[in-house]
Design a protein around this motif. Structure first.
Motif, PDB file in Angstrom:
ATOM      1  N   TYR A 105      -8.221   0.300  -2.761  1.00 12.81           N
ATOM      2  CA  TYR A 105      -8.238  -0.634  -1.624  1.00 12.81           C
ATOM      3  C   TYR A 105      -9.063  -1.881  -1.936  1.00 12.81           C
ATOM      4  O   TYR A 105      -8.708  -2.997  -1.542  1.00 12.81           O
ATOM      5  CB  TYR A 105      -8.738   0.062  -0.350  1.00 12.81           C
ATOM      6  CG  TYR A 105      -7.738   1.034   0.198  1.00 12.81           C
ATOM      7  CD1 TYR A 105      -6.571   0.579   0.819  1.00 12.81           C
ATOM      8  CD2 TYR A 105      -7.917   2.411   0.079  1.00 12.81           C
ATOM      9  CE1 TYR A 105      -5.624   1.470   1.307  1.00 12.81           C
ATOM     10  CE2 TYR A 105      -6.972   3.303   0.565  1.00 12.81           C
ATOM     11  CZ  TYR A 105      -5.834   2.830   1.181  1.00 12.81           C
ATOM     12  OH  TYR A 105      -4.889   3.702   1.663  1.00 12.81           O
TER      13      TYR A 105
ATOM     14  N   VAL B 244       0.856  -1.196   0.000  1.00 15.96           N
ATOM     15  CA  VAL B 244       0.000   0.000   0.000  1.00 15.96           C
ATOM     16  C   VAL B 244       0.892   1.246   0.000  1.00 15.96           C
ATOM     17  O   VAL B 244       0.687   2.179  -0.779  1.00 15.96           O
ATOM     18  CB  VAL B 244      -0.945   0.014   1.227  1.00 15.96           C
ATOM     19  CG1 VAL B 244      -1.646   1.365   1.367  1.00 15.96           C
ATOM     20  CG2 VAL B 244      -1.986  -1.095   1.116  1.00 15.96           C
TER      21      VAL B 244
ATOM     22  N   GLN C 297     -10.236   5.789  -4.362  1.00 12.56           N
ATOM     23  CA  GLN C 297      -9.755   5.127  -3.146  1.00 12.56           C
ATOM     24  C   GLN C 297     -10.419   3.755  -2.996  1.00 12.56           C
ATOM     25  O   GLN C 297      -9.772   2.772  -2.631  1.00 12.56           O
ATOM     26  CB  GLN C 297     -10.112   5.971  -1.907  1.00 12.56           C
ATOM     27  CG  GLN C 297      -9.513   7.348  -1.920  1.00 12.56           C
ATOM     28  CD  GLN C 297      -8.352   7.485  -0.956  1.00 12.56           C
ATOM     29  OE1 GLN C 297      -7.877   6.502  -0.419  1.00 12.56           O
ATOM     30  NE2 GLN C 297      -7.893   8.699  -0.745  1.00 12.56           N
TER      31      GLN C 297
ATOM     32  N   LYS D 260      -7.085  -4.219  -4.153  1.00 10.90           N
ATOM     33  CA  LYS D 260      -5.997  -4.797  -3.354  1.00 10.90           C
ATOM     34  C   LYS D 260      -6.533  -5.929  -2.480  1.00 10.90           C
ATOM     35  O   LYS D 260      -6.035  -7.052  -2.534  1.00 10.90           O
ATOM     36  CB  LYS D 260      -5.364  -3.724  -2.470  1.00 10.90           C
ATOM     37  CG  LYS D 260      -4.059  -3.180  -3.035  1.00 10.90           C
ATOM     38  CD  LYS D 260      -3.194  -2.608  -1.930  1.00 10.90           C
ATOM     39  CE  LYS D 260      -1.930  -1.971  -2.466  1.00 10.90           C
ATOM     40  NZ  LYS D 260      -1.232  -2.656  -3.535  1.00 10.90           N
ATOM     41  N   VAL D 261      -7.569  -5.629  -1.688  1.00 12.19           N
ATOM     42  CA  VAL D 261      -8.093  -6.620  -0.738  1.00 12.19           C
ATOM     43  C   VAL D 261      -8.658  -7.832  -1.484  1.00 12.19           C
ATOM     44  O   VAL D 261      -8.342  -8.982  -1.154  1.00 12.19           O
ATOM     45  CB  VAL D 261      -9.163  -5.986   0.183  1.00 12.19           C
ATOM     46  CG1 VAL D 261      -9.883  -7.056   0.999  1.00 12.19           C
ATOM     47  CG2 VAL D 261      -8.511  -4.957   1.106  1.00 12.19           C
TER      48      VAL D 261
ATOM     49  N   SER E  67      -4.094   1.292  -8.839  1.00 16.73           N
ATOM     50  CA  SER E  67      -2.998   1.947  -8.116  1.00 16.73           C
ATOM     51  C   SER E  67      -2.443   3.099  -8.929  1.00 16.73           C
ATOM     52  O   SER E  67      -2.138   4.168  -8.409  1.00 16.73           O
ATOM     53  CB  SER E  67      -1.854   0.947  -7.836  1.00 16.73           C
ATOM     54  OG  SER E  67      -2.302  -0.123  -7.060  1.00 16.73           O
TER      55      SER E  67
ATOM     56  N   SER F 202      -5.811  -4.262 -10.185  1.00 16.54           N
ATOM     57  CA  SER F 202      -5.238  -3.618  -9.004  1.00 16.54           C
ATOM     58  C   SER F 202      -4.042  -2.727  -9.381  1.00 16.54           C
ATOM     59  O   SER F 202      -3.867  -1.646  -8.812  1.00 16.54           O
ATOM     60  CB  SER F 202      -4.812  -4.692  -7.998  1.00 16.54           C
ATOM     61  OG  SER F 202      -4.205  -4.104  -6.888  1.00 16.54           O
TER      62      SER F 202
END
Lengths: 160, 160
Positions: free
Chosen positions: B94, A150, B90, B97-98, B153, B149
């Motif tokens: 996230y 992150v 955002q 990613k998760v 990013s 992802s």
């Protein structure tokens, strides 16, 4: 959320390295002897394919984290990064992403095999409990690396 | 590397959804009957803990990808995002990613259990071959999400 200071990043990498190291030691020293009708059988991490894969992910994670620690120590001591271009930020970004994914698959394989094989076999509870401990430490190392990922994603933009 | 156009992002999400859906169907329709000394035993995905976890990751991945498809269709049709603030970027960052980490652990558990249980059991080859097929499709869905992802990013900085 902002990228952390180099010192905080270093602490995170060191925690990752410690988790990986302990997980590795627990995993490779884990043996048990099973009694069967055909005599005694020694069980070792090599006998479980998922544990072999786990060793692979631990070795890859260890090498990468050690490299990152070297880079970060340089940054902390010298007050600047090893390379002035964008290369190192890109390396952090893709490196953290790939390594955290490798560790995540290792976590899945480790817990998956531990839980299902423990259910299927009898008399090897202790062996799989230790496997579970090693898997938990790998999970911790993965979580640390995910946080690093992150941070390296957030650090990327400023330099491009 | 630059973030893709909304249409390319949409295609990536649709490919993810297709992989997840086929993996799910292969997994939950997979049954086999084993003959043992005590009679016949039916084997189902529910009997393997790793396959249950795999179903969990597929359901989570399906819900998230469907939501992202809805957002992206809105963006393609309206020419702008649903929310004008940073919130959605955002959320993508996230969320991707998760969810990609969740899918990665699912891939590890699926392959780990399949390979080790196939070795440990006899007569259930066909069952575990189908498990392996479902795991490969989950791997594909994970790779698509990992690419998403990277894109989310890279898209993040411009808006912060």
């Amino acid at each position: 959320m902002k990228p952390p200071s180099p010192v905080a990043a270093l602490v995170l990498r060191i925690l990752t390295l410690i988790s990986i190291s302990i997980s590795f030691i627990v995993l490779i020293t884990n043996t048990t002897t099973l009694s069967s009708d055909y005599g005694k059988v020694k069980l070792h991490f090599k006998d479980v394919y998922s544990y072999r894969y786990m060793v692979f992910t631990l070795v890859v994670g260890f090498a990468y984290t050690l490299l990152q620690i070297a880079f970060t120590i340089y940054q902390v001591c010298m007050g600047k990064r090893l390379s002035s271009g964008d290369g190192l930020y890109q390396f952090d970004f893709y490196g953290d992403k790939v390594i955290s994914y490798v560790l995540a698959t290792g976590v899945g394989a480790a817990f998956g095999a531990t839980i299902d094989l423990k259910e299927a076999s009898s008399g090897a509870n202790k062996f799989f409990n230790k496997g579970s401990a090693a898997a938990s430490l790998l999970l911790l190392a993965f979580l640390f690396t995910a946080v690093s990922s992150v941070f390296s994603s957030l650090a990327l933009p400023k330099k491009i």
